[in-house]
Design an enzyme around this catalytic site. Structure first.
Site, PDB file in Angstrom:
ATOM      1  N   HIS A 128      37.191  39.445  50.241  1.00 31.52           N
ATOM      2  CA  HIS A 128      37.573  40.404  49.022  1.00 31.52           C
ATOM      3  C   HIS A 128      38.893  41.157  49.071  1.00 31.52           C
ATOM      4  O   HIS A 128      38.730  42.354  49.291  1.00 31.52           O
ATOM      5  CB  HIS A 128      36.426  41.327  48.822  1.00 31.52           C
ATOM      6  N   GLU A 232      40.436  37.385  45.094  1.00 33.73           N
ATOM      7  CA  GLU A 232      39.372  37.007  46.006  1.00 33.73           C
ATOM      8  C   GLU A 232      39.202  35.576  46.305  1.00 33.73           C
ATOM      9  O   GLU A 232      38.973  35.256  45.145  1.00 33.73           O
ATOM     10  CB  GLU A 232      38.057  37.759  45.656  1.00 33.73           C
TER      11      GLU A 232
HETATM   12  O1  LIG Z   1      31.262  47.616  44.713  1.00 36.73           O
HETATM   13  P1  LIG Z   1      31.114  46.307  45.583  1.00 36.73           P
HETATM   14  O2  LIG Z   1      29.531  45.573  45.842  1.00 36.73           O
HETATM   15  O3  LIG Z   1      32.028  46.326  46.625  1.00 36.73           O
HETATM   16  O4  LIG Z   1      31.579  45.071  44.651  1.00 36.73           O
HETATM   17  C1  LIG Z   1      32.881  45.281  44.096  1.00 36.73           C
HETATM   18  C2  LIG Z   1      32.952  43.863  43.084  1.00 36.73           C
HETATM   19  O5  LIG Z   1      33.220  42.829  43.829  1.00 36.73           O
HETATM   20  C3  LIG Z   1      33.577  41.656  43.067  1.00 36.73           C
HETATM   21  O6  LIG Z   1      34.738  41.754  42.658  1.00 36.73           O
HETATM   22  C4  LIG Z   1      32.540  41.259  41.932  1.00 36.73           C
HETATM   23  O7  LIG Z   1      32.983  40.248  40.998  1.00 36.73           O
HETATM   24  C5  LIG Z   1      32.326  42.606  41.168  1.00 36.73           C
HETATM   25  O8  LIG Z   1      31.359  42.387  39.966  1.00 36.73           O
HETATM   26  C6  LIG Z   1      32.093  43.758  42.109  1.00 36.73           C
HETATM   27  O9  LIG Z   1      31.964  45.035  41.259  1.00 36.73           O
END
Ligand SMILES: O=P(O)(O)OC[C@H]1O[C@H](O)[C@H](O)[C@@H](O)[C@@H]1O
Length: 270
Positions: A128, A232
């Site tokens: 990520h 990502e």
């Molecule tokens: O807030 P988190 O659990 O770290 O997720 C953060 C983000 O991660 C990814 O990019 C997903 O596609 C998003 O939908 C999500 O909001």
């Protein structure tokens, strides 16, 4: 070592990764920024926290950072199933996460081994990556033209990307499928370009929460969204299916492209 999250990567003394000023490092929740390791689930999970447990579990440091003969610096982390992981996901596994730092590159090599004699396991895996950028509206992402994507901002509807380069000017949350091995992102720190090279990661997620969603995220500053872009590399639109006694490998290389040589040549030619 919590979550094996890379929280800083400097090239020429300049930070390349975004970490929110509100990020929490208490080991209880995922760090908002850097490069969290998403496994065994991407997105909401009925058995545990969103994006799985790897980013909130303590990893082992197999080999502390060490300079190799060729000048690279290597560190190896590992994660095995334990009581905590088995309480959510009752599988045996062993992950090796090898990081290599070069002058302008950061390499990530991941191996997931299924030691079971009878159980096949299925999982998602994703890095990520939060890139630090001066203004996300000025970034262009290559390599997505023609790719099918799931748009999480539009009830998971599927579309095909028609743009040669993708720009981000609103809340963006897309899973691009079957993306090529390379993306170039323009206008990262100091107006440079970043190359993302990936292997065995068929998907690329592009995410920026923009104004309203940023306000909903507790550990993210309201004014920080212009300064980050998540690109990502992952295996998320279809799961990895790992047979007993086999291993899955994937890797990513982040590379800063310094175009100094090109401009010097141009000057000489004048
Ligand atoms: O807030 P988190 O659990 O770290 O997720 C953060 C983000 O991660 C990814 O990019 C997903 O596609 C998003 O939908 C999500 O909001």
């Amino acid at each position: 070592m919590c979550g094996a999250t890379v929280v800083s990567w400097r090239v020429n003394n300049q930070e390349q990764l975004f970490v929110s000023k509100l990020a929490s490092f208490d080991g209880k929740k995922a760090i908002r920024g850097g490069i969290p390791f998403v496994f065994p689930q991407f997105g909401p999970w009925s058995f545990g926290a969103q994006h799985g447990f790897a980013r909130i579990t303590r990893w082992n440091l197999e080999r502390p950072p060490e300079r190799l003969h060729n000048g690279d610096v290597e560190a190896i982390f590992s994660l095995m199933d334990n009581e905590f992981t088995r309480s959510m996901w009752n599988y045996q596994f062993r992950i090796t996460y090898r990081l290599i730092l070069r002058e302008k590159e950061l390499h990530f090599h991941i191996g997931v081994y299924n030691p079971s004699k009878e159980l096949t396991m299925t999982f998602n895996l994703l890095l990520h990556t939060y890139l630090k950028v001066p203004d996300v509206r000025r970034c262009q992402i290559t390599g997505l033209h023609g790719c099918t994507f799931m748009d999480k901002t539009r009830n998971d509807a599927m579309y095909q990307e028609g743009r040669e380069v993708v720009t981000v000017n609103e809340w963006t949350d897309r899973i691009y499928q079957h993306t090529p091995q390379e993306h170039i992102i323009t206008n990262v720190v100091s107006g440079r370009k970043m190359r993302i090279h990936k292997y065995n990661f068929p998907d690329t997620v592009i995410w920026n929460p923009w104004i309203d969603k940023a306000r909903e995220i507790g550990d993210f500053g309201d004014d920080e969204f212009p300064n980050m872009l998540c690109v990502e590399a992952g295996h998320v639109s279809s799961p990895v299916i790992l047979l007993p006694g086999t291993a899955f490998e994937a890797s990513q290389i982040l590379q800063i492209i310094i175009e100094g040589n090109v401009s010097r040549k141009t000057k000489r030619n004048r």
